[in-house]
Write a protein that holds these residues in place. Structure first.
Motif, PDB file in Angstrom:
ATOM      1  N   PHE A 255       0.873  -1.159   0.000  1.00  0.00           N
ATOM      2  CA  PHE A 255       0.000   0.000   0.000  1.00  0.00           C
ATOM      3  C   PHE A 255       0.920   1.222   0.000  1.00  0.00           C
ATOM      4  CE2 PHE A 255      -3.343  -2.878   1.285  1.00  0.00           C
ATOM      5  CZ  PHE A 255      -4.477  -2.306   0.715  1.00  0.00           C
ATOM      6  N   MET A 256       0.857   1.988  -1.063  1.00  0.00           N
ATOM      7  CA  MET A 256       1.773   3.114  -1.237  1.00  0.00           C
ATOM      8  C   MET A 256       1.024   4.431  -1.090  1.00  0.00           C
ATOM      9  SD  MET A 256       3.990   1.566  -4.426  1.00  0.00           S
ATOM     10  CE  MET A 256       5.426   2.569  -4.110  1.00  0.00           C
ATOM     11  N   ASP A 257       1.614   5.336  -0.349  1.00  0.00           N
ATOM     12  CA  ASP A 257       1.038   6.660  -0.163  1.00  0.00           C
ATOM     13  C   ASP A 257       0.989   7.369  -1.512  1.00  0.00           C
ATOM     14  OD1 ASP A 257       0.401   9.074   1.659  1.00  0.00           O
ATOM     15  OD2 ASP A 257       2.060   9.774   0.412  1.00  0.00           O
ATOM     16  N   ALA A 258      -0.203   7.813  -1.923  1.00  0.00           N
ATOM     17  CA  ALA A 258      -0.376   8.397  -3.248  1.00  0.00           C
ATOM     18  C   ALA A 258       0.458   9.649  -3.446  1.00  0.00           C
ATOM     19  CB  ALA A 258      -1.850   8.707  -3.495  1.00  0.00           C
ATOM     20  N   GLY A 259       0.605  10.437  -2.375  1.00  0.00           N
ATOM     21  CA  GLY A 259       1.356  11.676  -2.499  1.00  0.00           C
ATOM     22  C   GLY A 259       2.838  11.442  -2.723  1.00  0.00           C
ATOM     23  N   SER A 260       3.488  10.760  -1.792  1.00  0.00           N
ATOM     24  CA  SER A 260       4.931  10.571  -1.888  1.00  0.00           C
ATOM     25  C   SER A 260       5.324   9.603  -3.005  1.00  0.00           C
ATOM     26  CB  SER A 260       5.481  10.068  -0.546  1.00  0.00           C
ATOM     27  OG  SER A 260       4.919   8.815  -0.216  1.00  0.00           O
ATOM     28  N   SER A 261       4.375   8.767  -3.455  1.00  0.00           N
ATOM     29  CA  SER A 261       4.704   7.741  -4.456  1.00  0.00           C
ATOM     30  C   SER A 261       4.178   8.061  -5.853  1.00  0.00           C
ATOM     31  CB  SER A 261       4.130   6.390  -4.013  1.00  0.00           C
ATOM     32  OG  SER A 261       4.572   6.038  -2.729  1.00  0.00           O
ATOM     33  N   LYS A 262       3.604   9.220  -6.039  1.00  0.00           N
ATOM     34  CA  LYS A 262       2.934   9.534  -7.308  1.00  0.00           C
ATOM     35  C   LYS A 262       3.819   9.292  -8.522  1.00  0.00           C
ATOM     36  CE  LYS A 262       0.253  13.116  -9.651  1.00  0.00           C
ATOM     37  NZ  LYS A 262      -0.269  14.508  -9.591  1.00  0.00           N
ATOM     38  N   GLN A 263       5.071   9.705  -8.441  1.00  0.00           N
ATOM     39  CA  GLN A 263       5.956   9.572  -9.598  1.00  0.00           C
ATOM     40  C   GLN A 263       6.309   8.122  -9.906  1.00  0.00           C
ATOM     41  OE1 GLN A 263       9.940  11.091  -8.944  1.00  0.00           O
ATOM     42  NE2 GLN A 263       9.717  10.889  -6.731  1.00  0.00           N
ATOM     43  N   HIS A 264       6.205   7.257  -8.879  1.00  0.00           N
ATOM     44  CA  HIS A 264       6.576   5.851  -9.075  1.00  0.00           C
ATOM     45  C   HIS A 264       5.400   4.964  -9.468  1.00  0.00           C
ATOM     46  CE1 HIS A 264      10.509   6.712  -7.448  1.00  0.00           C
ATOM     47  NE2 HIS A 264       9.992   7.162  -6.326  1.00  0.00           N
ATOM     48  N   LEU A 265       4.197   5.388  -9.192  1.00  0.00           N
ATOM     49  CA  LEU A 265       3.037   4.524  -9.393  1.00  0.00           C
ATOM     50  C   LEU A 265       2.886   3.990 -10.816  1.00  0.00           C
ATOM     51  CD1 LEU A 265       0.351   6.293  -7.160  1.00  0.00           C
ATOM     52  CD2 LEU A 265       1.587   4.159  -6.698  1.00  0.00           C
ATOM     53  N   PRO A 266       3.219   4.760 -11.869  1.00  0.00           N
ATOM     54  CA  PRO A 266       3.076   4.213 -13.228  1.00  0.00           C
ATOM     55  C   PRO A 266       3.941   2.983 -13.489  1.00  0.00           C
ATOM     56  CG  PRO A 266       3.233   6.610 -13.302  1.00  0.00           C
ATOM     57  CD  PRO A 266       3.560   6.199 -11.897  1.00  0.00           C
ATOM     58  N   LYS A 267       4.916   2.736 -12.630  1.00  0.00           N
ATOM     59  CA  LYS A 267       5.807   1.583 -12.819  1.00  0.00           C
ATOM     60  C   LYS A 267       5.146   0.275 -12.376  1.00  0.00           C
ATOM     61  CE  LYS A 267       9.687   4.586 -11.500  1.00  0.00           C
ATOM     62  NZ  LYS A 267      10.740   4.819 -10.465  1.00  0.00           N
ATOM     63  N   PHE A 268       4.064   0.383 -11.604  1.00  0.00           N
ATOM     64  CA  PHE A 268       3.481  -0.804 -10.983  1.00  0.00           C
ATOM     65  C   PHE A 268       2.112  -1.150 -11.542  1.00  0.00           C
ATOM     66  CE2 PHE A 268       6.023   1.369  -7.602  1.00  0.00           C
ATOM     67  CZ  PHE A 268       7.112   0.520  -7.676  1.00  0.00           C
ATOM     68  N   LYS A 269       1.620  -2.306 -11.128  1.00  0.00           N
ATOM     69  CA  LYS A 269       0.258  -2.706 -11.455  1.00  0.00           C
ATOM     70  C   LYS A 269      -0.632  -2.250 -10.303  1.00  0.00           C
ATOM     71  CE  LYS A 269       1.711  -6.495 -14.400  1.00  0.00           C
ATOM     72  NZ  LYS A 269       1.624  -7.944 -14.746  1.00  0.00           N
ATOM     73  N   LEU A 270      -1.543  -1.332 -10.595  1.00  0.00           N
ATOM     74  CA  LEU A 270      -2.351  -0.687  -9.560  1.00  0.00           C
ATOM     75  C   LEU A 270      -3.677  -1.433  -9.399  1.00  0.00           C
ATOM     76  CD1 LEU A 270      -1.588   3.022 -10.525  1.00  0.00           C
ATOM     77  CD2 LEU A 270      -0.271   1.421  -9.108  1.00  0.00           C
ATOM     78  N   LEU A 271      -3.932  -1.902  -8.182  1.00  0.00           N
ATOM     79  CA  LEU A 271      -5.064  -2.795  -7.938  1.00  0.00           C
ATOM     80  C   LEU A 271      -6.252  -2.126  -7.263  1.00  0.00           C
ATOM     81  CD1 LEU A 271      -3.020  -5.865  -6.637  1.00  0.00           C
ATOM     82  CD2 LEU A 271      -3.502  -5.180  -9.004  1.00  0.00           C
ATOM     83  N   GLY A 272      -6.053  -0.999  -6.612  1.00  0.00           N
ATOM     84  CA  GLY A 272      -7.168  -0.346  -5.929  1.00  0.00           C
ATOM     85  C   GLY A 272      -6.693   0.853  -5.128  1.00  0.00           C
ATOM     86  N   VAL A 273      -7.624   1.732  -4.787  1.00  0.00           N
ATOM     87  CA  VAL A 273      -7.311   2.912  -3.977  1.00  0.00           C
ATOM     88  C   VAL A 273      -8.237   2.959  -2.764  1.00  0.00           C
ATOM     89  CG1 VAL A 273      -6.463   4.251  -5.947  1.00  0.00           C
ATOM     90  CG2 VAL A 273      -8.868   4.434  -5.289  1.00  0.00           C
TER      91      VAL A 273
END
Length: 328
Positions: free
Chosen positions: A210-228
Motif C-alpha cells: 500500500f503506497m502513499d499516493a502523495g509521496s509515491s505519485k511519480q513511481h506509481l506508473p511503474k506498478f500494477k495498480l489494484l485499488g485505492v
C-alpha cells in the motif's frame, strides 16, 4: 416623598452599577490581548524535508503574511511523532503552539501507551491535505487486477509479501486488513522509507504494497495498480477502482495532514484559527501546490474534522484488534 426618593435612589444605583459593570467588562476585554499576541509555533513531529514539513511551512507562511505575526515551524521528530505531539498536548492552551500532525496520531492510540489522549488533549482545526493509499503490485507478477492477485496469492501459499513504511504505519494496517478480509497470507515486510520499498517492488523481491499516493505519485506508473482507498476514484487515476468498489470494507479512511491546538484552547481562539486556516486552503496557489504533491486539499470546519478524527480512531482500533497487530 420617601417612597419616591427611594425608588429614584434605587434606579440611580442600578444605573450606576450597570455603567460600572460595562466599564469593568470593557476593561477586562482591553486587558486581554488580541489573538495572536505573540509568535506562533507550528510543531512538526517529523524531520524536515518531508511532506508534513513542506505543507506546514506553506500554511505557516500564509498565516504570517495575513496576521503580520511571526509564525515559525519547529521540527521535533522522534518516537513515531509522539515527542512532538506531546509537546503540543502539554503546551499553554492559548493558541500560540500548534500541532501539524498526521493520521498516525489516532492510529497510535491502540498500538502503544501514550502520555496524552489524542481525542481529549487536542482541538482539531482542519485537515490541510488528504492522502489516499494505492494498493500496488510488482510489475513482475502475472496479474492485472485485484481478483487475479488474490487468486495468485492463494494458489501459492507463503510465497508472496506486502511491504510497508514500518510497523504500525497505515500501509501495515491496510495490508493486515487485506489479509484478514481476503483470506490471504501475505508476509509483512517493513522498510525504512519509500526508496528501498520501490526498489524491492521493481525487482520482484516484494509482491505488493500500500503506497502513499502523495509521496509515491511519480513511481506509481511503474506498478500494477489494484485499488485505492477512500470512497471515490482519484481524478488522476480514473481507471483504478476503489477497494470498496471491489467488495472490501474499512478502507474508507485516508491519510491526512491536519492542524491541532491544545485541547483546552478557548473556543474564540479555535474559531479564529480555523477560519484563517480555511481561508488559506481556499487560495488557488495553495490548492495547486497541494494537488501537485498528489494530495487532495483539505479545509473543512473544526466540527467536521473532529468527526473524521473520531471515526478514523474507531476504524483503526478495530483493524488493529481484529488483525492482532502489536508493536514489538
Amino acid at each position: 416623598m420617601t417612597k419616591t426618593f427611594t425608588r429614584r435612589m434605587a434606579l440611580a444605583t442600578l444605573s450606576s452599577l450597570a455603567v460600572m459593570g460595562a466599564g469593568s467588562a470593557q476593561a477586562q476585554a482591553q486587558a486581554q490581548p488580541a489573538y495572536p499576541s505573540q509568535p506562533i509555533k507550528f510543531i512538526v513531529p517529523y524531520p524536515a524535508g518531508g511532506a508534513t514539513d513542506v505543507l506546514a511551512r506553506m500554511v505557516a507562511q500564509k498565516m504570517q503574511d495575513s496576521w503580520q505575526q511571526t509564525v515559525v515551524v519547529e521540527n521535533k521528530p522522534g518516537a513515531g511523532g509522539t515527542i512532538g505531539n506531546n509537546l503540543v498536548a502539554k503546551a499553554p492552551a492559548d493558541g500560540h503552539t500548534v500541532l501539524f500532525g498526521i493520521v498516525a496520531l489516532v492510529q497510535q492510540m491502540t498500538l502503544m501507551k501514550l502520555p496524552y489522549d489524542p481525542i481529549k488533549d487536542f482541538a482539531p482545526i482542519s485537515r490541510v491535505a488528504i492522502s489516499p493509499s494505492v494498493l500496488a503490485a510488482s510489475p513482475t507478477l502475472p496479474i492485472n487486477n485485484l481478483a487475479e492477485f488474490t487468486s495468485l496469492v492463494k494458489a501459492n501459499p507463503g510465497k508472496h509479501s506486502i511491504g510497508s513504511y514500518g510497523p504500525g504505519t497505515s500501509a501495515h494496517l491496510q495490508g493486515a486488513l487485506l489479509n484478514l478480509q481476503s483470506g490471504l497470507d501475505l508476509t509483512h515486510v517493513p522498510y525504512q522509507g519509500g526508496a528501498p520499498l520501490v526498489t524491492a517492488m521493481m525487482g520482484g523481491q516484494l509482491s505488493s504494497a500500500f503506497m502513499d499516493a502523495g509521496s509515491s505519485k511519480q513511481h506509481l506508473p511503474k506498478f500494477k495498480l489494484l485499488g485505492v482507498t477512500g470512497t471515490e476514484r482519484l481524478s488522476w487515476l480514473p481507471n483504478v477502482p476503489t477497494l470498496k468498489e471491489q467488495g472490501l470494507n474499512s478502507y474508507e479512511p485516508m491519510g491526512w495532514f491536519g492542524l491541532f491546538l491544545p485541547g483546552a484552547t478557548p473556543k474564540p481562539v479555535v474559531d479564529k484559527f480555523s477560519a484563517e486556516t480555511q481561508r488559506i486552503l481556499k487560495l488557488p496557489d495553495v490548492r495547486e501546490k497541494i494537488e501537485a504533491m498528489g494530495l487532495i486539499p483539505g479545509g473543512e470546519t473544526t466540527e467536521s474534522f473532529a468527526k473524521v478524527v473520531k471515526s478514523d480512531a474507531d476504524v483503526y482500533a478495530r483493524i488493529i484488534r481484529d488483525a492482532k497487530i502489536t508493536l514489538n
